[in-house]
Design a protein around this motif. Structure first.
Motif, PDB file in Angstrom:
ATOM      1  N   PHE A   1       0.822  -1.227   0.000  1.00 42.63           N
ATOM      2  CA  PHE A   1       0.000   0.000   0.000  1.00 42.63           C
ATOM      3  C   PHE A   1       0.847   1.265   0.000  1.00 42.63           C
ATOM      4  O   PHE A   1       0.423   2.296   0.502  1.00 42.63           O
ATOM      5  CB  PHE A   1      -0.964   0.012   1.202  1.00 42.63           C
TER       6      PHE A   1
ATOM      7  N   GLN B   1     -12.771  -2.661  -2.992  1.00 42.69           N
ATOM      8  CA  GLN B   1     -13.234  -3.050  -1.654  1.00 42.69           C
ATOM      9  C   GLN B   1     -12.156  -2.822  -0.600  1.00 42.69           C
ATOM     10  O   GLN B   1     -12.431  -2.312   0.488  1.00 42.69           O
ATOM     11  CB  GLN B   1     -13.650  -4.532  -1.670  1.00 42.69           C
ATOM     12  N   GLY B   2     -10.927  -3.198  -0.953  1.00 38.97           N
ATOM     13  CA  GLY B   2      -9.840  -3.060   0.018  1.00 38.97           C
ATOM     14  C   GLY B   2      -9.566  -1.603   0.346  1.00 38.97           C
ATOM     15  O   GLY B   2      -9.342  -1.251   1.507  1.00 38.97           O
TER      16      GLY B   2
ATOM     17  N   ALA C   1     -12.290  -0.294   2.587  1.00 39.34           N
ATOM     18  CA  ALA C   1     -12.163  -0.784   3.967  1.00 39.34           C
ATOM     19  C   ALA C   1     -11.071  -0.016   4.707  1.00 39.34           C
ATOM     20  O   ALA C   1     -11.219   0.336   5.885  1.00 39.34           O
ATOM     21  CB  ALA C   1     -11.860  -2.280   3.971  1.00 39.34           C
TER      22      ALA C   1
ATOM     23  N   LEU D   1     -17.493  -4.804   9.248  1.00 41.83           N
ATOM     24  CA  LEU D   1     -17.818  -4.318   7.910  1.00 41.83           C
ATOM     25  C   LEU D   1     -18.975  -5.093   7.289  1.00 41.83           C
ATOM     26  O   LEU D   1     -19.168  -6.266   7.582  1.00 41.83           O
ATOM     27  CB  LEU D   1     -16.594  -4.459   6.987  1.00 41.83           C
TER      28      LEU D   1
ATOM     29  N   CYS E   1      -7.252  -8.948   7.742  1.00 40.27           N
ATOM     30  CA  CYS E   1      -6.855  -8.862   6.341  1.00 40.27           C
ATOM     31  C   CYS E   1      -6.865  -7.396   5.987  1.00 40.27           C
ATOM     32  O   CYS E   1      -7.848  -6.707   6.241  1.00 40.27           O
ATOM     33  CB  CYS E   1      -7.824  -9.619   5.436  1.00 40.27           C
ATOM     34  N   ARG E   2      -5.781  -6.902   5.443  1.00 38.24           N
ATOM     35  CA  ARG E   2      -5.719  -5.479   5.116  1.00 38.24           C
ATOM     36  C   ARG E   2      -6.029  -5.228   3.643  1.00 38.24           C
ATOM     37  O   ARG E   2      -6.198  -4.089   3.242  1.00 38.24           O
ATOM     38  CB  ARG E   2      -4.309  -4.964   5.448  1.00 38.24           C
ATOM     39  N   CYS E   3      -6.047  -6.289   2.836  1.00 38.37           N
ATOM     40  CA  CYS E   3      -6.167  -6.088   1.388  1.00 38.37           C
ATOM     41  C   CYS E   3      -7.591  -6.118   0.873  1.00 38.37           C
ATOM     42  O   CYS E   3      -7.936  -5.385  -0.039  1.00 38.37           O
ATOM     43  CB  CYS E   3      -5.400  -7.168   0.637  1.00 38.37           C
ATOM     44  N   THR E   4      -8.421  -7.014   1.380  1.00 37.70           N
ATOM     45  CA  THR E   4      -9.662  -7.363   0.671  1.00 37.70           C
ATOM     46  C   THR E   4     -10.912  -6.686   1.187  1.00 37.70           C
ATOM     47  O   THR E   4     -11.943  -6.735   0.516  1.00 37.70           O
ATOM     48  CB  THR E   4      -9.933  -8.874   0.784  1.00 37.70           C
ATOM     49  N   GLY E   5     -10.875  -6.111   2.378  1.00 35.47           N
ATOM     50  CA  GLY E   5     -12.117  -5.609   2.966  1.00 35.47           C
ATOM     51  C   GLY E   5     -13.054  -6.743   3.357  1.00 35.47           C
ATOM     52  O   GLY E   5     -14.223  -6.514   3.646  1.00 35.47           O
ATOM     53  N   TYR E   6     -12.563  -7.972   3.332  1.00 31.88           N
ATOM     54  CA  TYR E   6     -13.245  -9.199   3.793  1.00 31.88           C
ATOM     55  C   TYR E   6     -14.396  -9.658   2.902  1.00 31.88           C
ATOM     56  O   TYR E   6     -14.892 -10.778   3.061  1.00 31.88           O
ATOM     57  CB  TYR E   6     -13.759  -9.047   5.247  1.00 31.88           C
TER      58      TYR E   6
END
Ligand code: FES
Ligand code: FES
Lengths: 760, 163
Positions: free
Chosen positions: A261, A649-650, A653, A688, B136-141
């Motif tokens: 990131f 999505q990521g 979030a 979420l 998980c930091r990538c997918t937003g789950y």
């Protein structure tokens, strides 16, 4: 061969399909090798000693006791990492950030390091290093650091971008300004003006894999580095220059990367590991702890800003001013400048000015974090936009649509807009069923827009055809989120073969020419462009070989559907030759068949997104729950829609975490109080909802397939979208991110006492 | 230097390793046994990347000492696929693009398997809470939850067929 990067509008066969990624099996079976998963014979364990002070003079370091401990093979300090002559200033800062020199500049700044036979010995050795510190006054708050009486962190730092040049050093490294028109005239025309101040706290990229590397420097001055990085070529160049090595003699191999990131575009422990290995003459593995990751790597800027917007009664935005102060940590940065450039990009504003200040602080050196600087500026501007829409009596989406940037318009930061997606994303939001869904008590809906530039940059790749007709595509951009699948699709599309016939590999620095980092949403955009051109070069060779096999002129051979076809009345009846047919004969027709490409991938198309979110506030606790979230973003062309959605999505979030919870908390003593996942709380699965996505495809004219970068923009709107939703839910306007329960509770209490005008 | 000899069963195989007594099971599995699929994200029990099962219970291996594994049964991501076949969770993580960088994936798979062993038909909320210990930091789950839902359905269907 030179190729044209213009969008051609070609029909696609495999682009846009949801194929399986080539690295999937290794990653679900535990076989994928990340930064901490490599070993070499005789390797040592490296560990770093870090400053407990926010700012201190290092009077002396006594390493003798640590060196005498059995099992310790090397101890290094700044004395072992001298600044090579002619090292550019930004690299000198990075080197000093990797290992403190005369002063420790923040809590967590490295001051010494050891390499020992095992972790236990290394830990013990750190405790035996005596550092004599003289604490100095510190400053961690961006506004405080700009005050005339603030402790000046660097006596060599004079503000650039101001005329005349300042006479005294200060903590402001640069002032930047972008804009259009006449601000006074613009505000004079305005019937309604909204003027607000905002603050945002620093956040961390929060990749789950800590920084990790395995360094191996040999006595002849050559070496290798296995490392989790977004850019092995840049790490090689930077580390070699810092350590006075020849660039070609340092081979850097990127491991699988456990999230970056932006935070793995910058070196931290790598130069230290190399210095330890050089001194010990043994391989050294260095893995940062989570505490070290928080205290010494990453974070974003903390910011403070003043936003002023003016509109006429009919809802035309006529004037805008932003003054944004961005902390850059212990060394100068460009973050305030980026905030200026992104701040007003969504809108056409005849008179606007964005002013940015970059400010050094006794905090870790700021690194890029997904669309760096844009989310904070968007929080200010998009919050004020909602208030201005309300003040003009307009619906927030209609107000934004009325003022949205358009093709052919002049952006405030320089370029004239090409085809862009801001209006299309707003229209999609307006028409989305989410906008009509009913809301309950204490619930509210908000929306906001976001912009990011995207970049192209230096790129190259090799496409090699095996004798069985299978294809190896070797690229130099690290795969951070599934790009190997996308690049495989591109090569397959261009060659007219099935995706399964292509294998995509990531090169180490010994196997391919220079590639810039995977950053700026450039991975699939730029390596995709290079892969298209490399495939076209390979097709040219394939046609020549077919012509040779048929003994006909090459211009009578075309390439269609993965086959060479002879054309014309004379040879048109020859049966086509497949890739495999031609490859099988290659040893006899001229040797290996390949296509290569080196390119500066110009033409990165800008990206816009609009987000909608529904939240519910618990008035008892101030806690906010996100109930529903929708991301609409322009991808240009989605090569692999799953991974485009995944980016949307990521990013959303991460933005939600930033908006509601995540923050660096510093004590009076200038020390970070929450360097762990327990106290720096990132969103978990139960925080979420599903995050709905809508991919728009407005082709980028600067890419043959119309691709735009998709990785970053999705983190830009959430802060403001949530702030706007909160305001609609409970009537308080939040001006300070994160909008954590205590801040919301305070605002709610204030609101109950004094009415909606006063808020946090 | 003092150490302990640990006799244990890992993914069904008898394994012995020696480690210092203060060493975590996470470090022992990675550095002594070579099970590098067990990941370290924090070392403090907050990220779930090191998730394993110990006598069938889901635990963070960074919070267990290697010495404590003596005489017990350990399950890791390396033991999920059987007879050369990926487990339905593994299949669905790939087909639903439930991983981006993949560093969290081993932990999620072990945690999700542990959930489905206990509850073959979990609701979305049950899945979200069961996986709340895994970051998980990538997918937003989003795609992770969908992959688990889809795998659960497949496993139930397979069970119904073979019943
Ligand atoms: S490494 Fe064990 S929970 Fe994070
Ligand atoms: S896929 Fe990267 S942390 Fe989950």
């Amino acid at each position: 061969m030179k190729h044209d990067n213009a969008y051609t509008g070609q029909e696609f066969k495999v682009i846009g399909t949801r194929v399986k990624r080539p690295d999937g099996i290794d990653k679900v079976t535990g076989r994928a090798r990340y930064g901490a998963d490599a070993s070499l014979p005789g390797q040592l364990v490296g560990r770093i000693l870090r400053s407990p002070h926010a700012h201190a003079r290092i009077k002396s370091i006594d390493t003798s006791k640590a060196e005498a401990l059995p099992g310790v093979k090397a101890v290094v300090t700044a004395a072992d990492m001298p600044v090579p002559e002619g090292l550019p200033a930004d690299l000198a800062h990075m080197l000093e950030n990797s290992m403190a020199r005369e002063r420790a500049l923040y809590d967590g700044h490295a001051v010494a390091a050891v390499a020992a036979i095992d972790a236990r010995t290394a830990r013990k050795a750190l405790g035996l290093i005596d550092v004599d510190y003289e604490p100095l006054p510190h400053v961690t708050d961006v506004d405080a650091a700009m005050q005339p009486d603030a402790p000046v962190i660097h006596d060599w730092l004079y503000t650039s971008g101001v005329d005349p040049k300042p006479e005294k050093p200060s903590n402001v490294s640069q002032r930047t300004e972008f804009g259009l028109g006449d601000l006074d005239q613009g505000f004079a025309e305005a019937d309604v003006v909204i003027e607000r101040s905002f603050r945002t706290e620093a956040t961390h990229q929060g990749y789950i894999e800590p920084h990790a590397c395995l360094a191996n420097v040999r006595p002849d001055g050559s070496g290798e580095l296995w490392v989790t990085t977004q850019g092995p070529f840049v790490y090689r160049n930077v580390c070699a220059q810092m350590l006075g090595m020849d660039i070609a003699k340092l081979k850097v191999t990127s491991s699988e990367i456990g999230g970056g990131f932006g935070g793995k575009t910058h070196v931290w422990a790598e130069p230290v590991a190399l210095a330890l290995s050089r001194k010990a003459n043994r391989p050294v593995k260095l893995v940062m702890t989570r505490d070290e990751v928080f205290r010494a790597s990453g974070p974003t800027s903390s910011t403070s800003m003043d936003i002023k917007l003016g509109a006429t009664r009919d809802g035309t935005l006529v004037a805008a001013r932003a003054e944004m102060r961005y902390g850059s940590g212990a060394f100068p940065g460009i973050w305030g400048m980026l905030s200026c450039m992104t701040s007003f990009a969504c809108y056409e504003i005849a008179n606007c000015k964005a002013i940015g200040y970059d400010v050094v602080l006794n905090r870790p050196k700021v690194a890029a974090y997904r669309a760096p600087s844009a989310p904070m500026a968007a929080f200010g501007v998009e919050s004020a936009m909602d208030e201005l829409a309300a003040a003009t009596g307009m619906d927030p989406v209609e107000f934004r649509l009325k003022n949205a940037s358009r093709e052919g318009g002049q952006s405030h930061y320089g370029p004239v807009w090409g085809p862009i997606g801001i209006r299309a994303t707003l229209e999609a939001v307006r028409d989305h069923p989410h906008m009509q869904a009913p809301l309950g008590p204490n619930q509210g809906r908000g929306m906001a827009c976001g912009f990011w530039f995207n970049i192209g940059g230096q790129t190259c790749c090799d496409l090699n055809i095996g004798v069985d007709g299978t294809v190896t595509l070797t690229v130099g951009t690290v795969d951070v989120g599934g790009s190997r699948a996308s690049l495989g699709l591109i090569a397959a599309e261009e060659l007219g073969i099935p995706y399964e016939q292509v294998q995509v590999n990531i090169a180490d620095t010994g196997s391919l020419g220079h590639n810039d980092m995977t950053e700026g949403s450039r991975g699939t955009f730029s390596s995709g462009m290079a892969a298209i051109f490399a495939a076209r070069n390979a097709v040219a060779v394939l046609r020549e070989r077919a012509a040779k096999m048929w003994d006909i002129p090459v211009d009578e051979v075309t390439w269609e559907d993965g086959q060479a076809k002879a054309t014309g009345s004379e040879h048109g009846n020859l049966p086509p030759l497949t890739l495999a047919d031609i490859a099988a004969k290659s040893p006899k027709t001229g040797g290996p068949i390949a296509g290569h490409n080196e390119v500066v991938a110009d033409g990165a198309g800008v990206s816009f997104a609009s987000h909608i979110c529904d939240i519910e506030v618990d008035p008892e606790t101030g806690a906010t729950k996100v109930l529903r979230y929708t991301v609409v973003q322009d991808a240009g062309k989605a090569i692999h829609p799953d991974y485009v959605e995944g980016q949307f999505q990521g990013g959303a979030a991460q933005g939600i975490g930033w908006a509601l919870n995540e923050e660096y908390i510093y004590g009076e003593d200038g020390r970070l109080q929450n360097p762990g996942f327990l106290d720096y709380r990132m969103p978990v699965c139960s925080d979420l909802p599903f995050i709905d996505t809508k991919i728009l495809e407005i082709p980028n004219p600067g890419h043959p397939y119309g691709v735009r970068g998709v990785g970053e923009t999705s983190i830009v709107p959430p802060l403001a979208a949530i702030g706007n939703a909160l305001s609609n839910a409970v009537g308080v306007r939040m001006h300070h991110v994160p909008m954590s329960p205590p801040r919301i509770l305070k605002a709610l209490r204030e609101h109950a006492r004094t009415g909606p005008e006063k808020a946090a | 230097m003092s150490g302990v000899l640990v006799t244990t069963t890992i993914n069904g195989d008898a394994v012995q390793f020696a480690c210092p007594e203060e060493e975590t099971l996470l470090d022992a599995l990675r550095d002594r046994v070579g099970l590098l699929g067990v990941k370290e994200g924090c070392g403090t029990g907050d990220c779930g990347a090191c998730s394993i099962t110990l006598d069938g219970r889901l635990v963070c291996s960074c919070l267990v000492l290697g010495a404590e594994a003596d005489g017990r049964e350990i399950g890791t991501v390396e033991g999920l696929s059987e007879n050369g076949q990926l487990h339905p969770l593994q299949e669905n993580f790939i087909s639903h693009a439930a991983l981006q960088c993949g560093i969290c994936t081993p932990g999620f798979l072990v945690a999700a398997k542990s959930l489905l062993d206990r509850n073959p038909d979990p609701s979305e909320t049950e899945i979200r809470y069961a996986l709340a210990g895994n970051l998980c930091r990538c997918t937003g789950y989003d795609k992770i939850v969908r992959a688990v839902q889809s795998a659960a359905k497949q496993i139930r269907e397979q069970a119904a067929q073979s019943a």
